[in-house]
Design an enzyme around this catalytic site. Structure first.
Site, PDB file in Angstrom:
ATOM      1  N   HIS A  56       0.838  -1.209   0.000  1.00 33.20           N
ATOM      2  CA  HIS A  56       0.000   0.000   0.000  1.00 33.20           C
ATOM      3  C   HIS A  56       0.866   1.250   0.000  1.00 33.20           C
ATOM      4  CE1 HIS A  56       0.820  -0.481   4.270  1.00 33.20           C
ATOM      5  NE2 HIS A  56       0.268   0.677   4.558  1.00 33.20           N
ATOM      6  N   HIS A  58       1.383   3.953   1.908  1.00 36.43           N
ATOM      7  CA  HIS A  58       1.959   4.731   3.019  1.00 36.43           C
ATOM      8  C   HIS A  58       3.489   4.822   2.894  1.00 36.43           C
ATOM      9  CE1 HIS A  58      -1.793   4.212   5.767  1.00 36.43           C
ATOM     10  NE2 HIS A  58      -1.878   5.261   4.990  1.00 36.43           N
ATOM     11  N   HIS A 114      -7.432  -0.555   5.904  1.00 37.66           N
ATOM     12  CA  HIS A 114      -6.369   0.338   6.391  1.00 37.66           C
ATOM     13  C   HIS A 114      -6.232   1.484   5.382  1.00 37.66           C
ATOM     14  CE1 HIS A 114      -2.576   1.520   8.211  1.00 37.66           C
ATOM     15  NE2 HIS A 114      -1.950   1.363   7.066  1.00 37.66           N
ATOM     16  N   ASP A 133      -0.315  -3.875   6.152  1.00 36.98           N
ATOM     17  CA  ASP A 133      -0.972  -3.321   7.345  1.00 36.98           C
ATOM     18  C   ASP A 133      -2.458  -3.690   7.397  1.00 36.98           C
ATOM     19  OD1 ASP A 133       1.441  -2.236   7.933  1.00 36.98           O
ATOM     20  OD2 ASP A 133       0.859  -0.141   7.633  1.00 36.98           O
ATOM     21  N   HIS A 171       4.498  -4.712  10.360  1.00 34.56           N
ATOM     22  CA  HIS A 171       5.060  -4.043  11.544  1.00 34.56           C
ATOM     23  C   HIS A 171       5.270  -5.010  12.703  1.00 34.56           C
ATOM     24  CE1 HIS A 171       4.623   0.249  10.391  1.00 34.56           C
ATOM     25  NE2 HIS A 171       3.632  -0.203   9.639  1.00 34.56           N
TER      26      HIS A 171
END
Ligand SMILES: [Zn+2]
Length: 255
Positions: A56, A58, A114, A133, A171
């Site tokens: 994604h 980000h 997300h 995420d 993460h």
């Protein structure tokens, strides 16, 4: 022949994953928070990078893409619908596409919530999924763009996968996720054991990823939003699965 996965910690708490097809040597990386640790690891292993897989848009998942592409000549793969906000894509993909990673195949799964446009890379034969995420160890991503309904639909996609699938998320959030999970499910013995395991792993400088879907089905509160006994524990036996998920996600946002 199997695929090998090497975990590359990046930035404060991000993970990138190097994936190598042992038969052909084809090597990919999932997300590039920072080019330097990934390029260092490639050199150390003597691997040559062929493709970059983006989950994604980000910045902590894409900031190193252009530098790593320049260093390695790797082709960049990401969601067509998000192409306008991703680094230039060599191969734009949509849900259901199958990409070849050496002699392995990865299915593109649409996993929004997300962000809209978030995708996951599912290696069915190798029993591995790279979820960025969307699905995390003991958690799920914060809803920056999607609604609760959208994220719940995404979690249902994961619920349909075989239980022995290993989950590689973007993460290291297991410790704080476990604390929240215990707060809503304090009598769950398996969860308490996992919390201890997580603390030991982290104390010894190890990673808490990957995790198995089989374990997550037992201890990840978000994935359990449809389980009758868990709903009863929350006094939400009469509520819809989506309402339970919304309650949990809102609680976690304020935890
Ligand atoms: Zn993100």
């Amino acid at each position: 022949m199997p695929i090998s996965v090497i975990i590359v910690p990046c930035l404060a708490d991000n993970y990138a994953y190097l994936i190598k097809c042992e038969e052909t040597g084809h090597t990919s990386v999932v997300d590039v928070p920072d080019a330097d640790p990934i390029s260092y690891m490639l050199t150390k292993l003597g691997w040559k990078l062929n493709t970059i897989l983006i989950t994604h848009h980000h910045s902590d998942h894409i900031d190193g893409v252009d530098k790593l592409r320049k260093l390695t000549g790797a082709k960049v793969i990401g969601a067509r619908s998000d192409a306008y906000r991703l680094p230039a894509l060599d191969i734009p993909v949509v849900s259901g596409d199958i990409i070849k990673i050496g002699s392995h195949h990865s299915e593109i799964l649409d996993t929004p919530g997300h962000t809209i446009g978030h995708i996951s890379y599912y290696f069915r034969n190798a029993k591995k999924i790279f979820t960025g995420d969307s699905l995390m160890s003991l958690g799920c991503g914060r809803l920056f763009e999607g609604t609760h309904k959208v994220m719940w639909e995404t979690l249902k996609t994961f619920l349909e996968l075989p239980a022995d699938t290993m989950v590689y998320s973007g993460h290291e959030y297991s410790n704080s996720n476990a604390k929240f999970a215990i707060s809503v499910d304090p009598s769950n013995q398996r969860l308490k054991e996992r919390y201890k395991e997580i603390q030991n792993l982290l104390k010894n400088g190890k990673y808490t990823v990957p995790t198995s879907l089989e374990l997550e089905f037992l201890i990840n509160p978000f994935l359990r939003s449809a389980q009758p006994e868990f709903k009863n524990k929350l006094n939400m036996g009469q509520k819809t699965d989506e309402e339970v998920f919304k309650f949990l996600r809102t609680q976690k946002d304020n935890f």
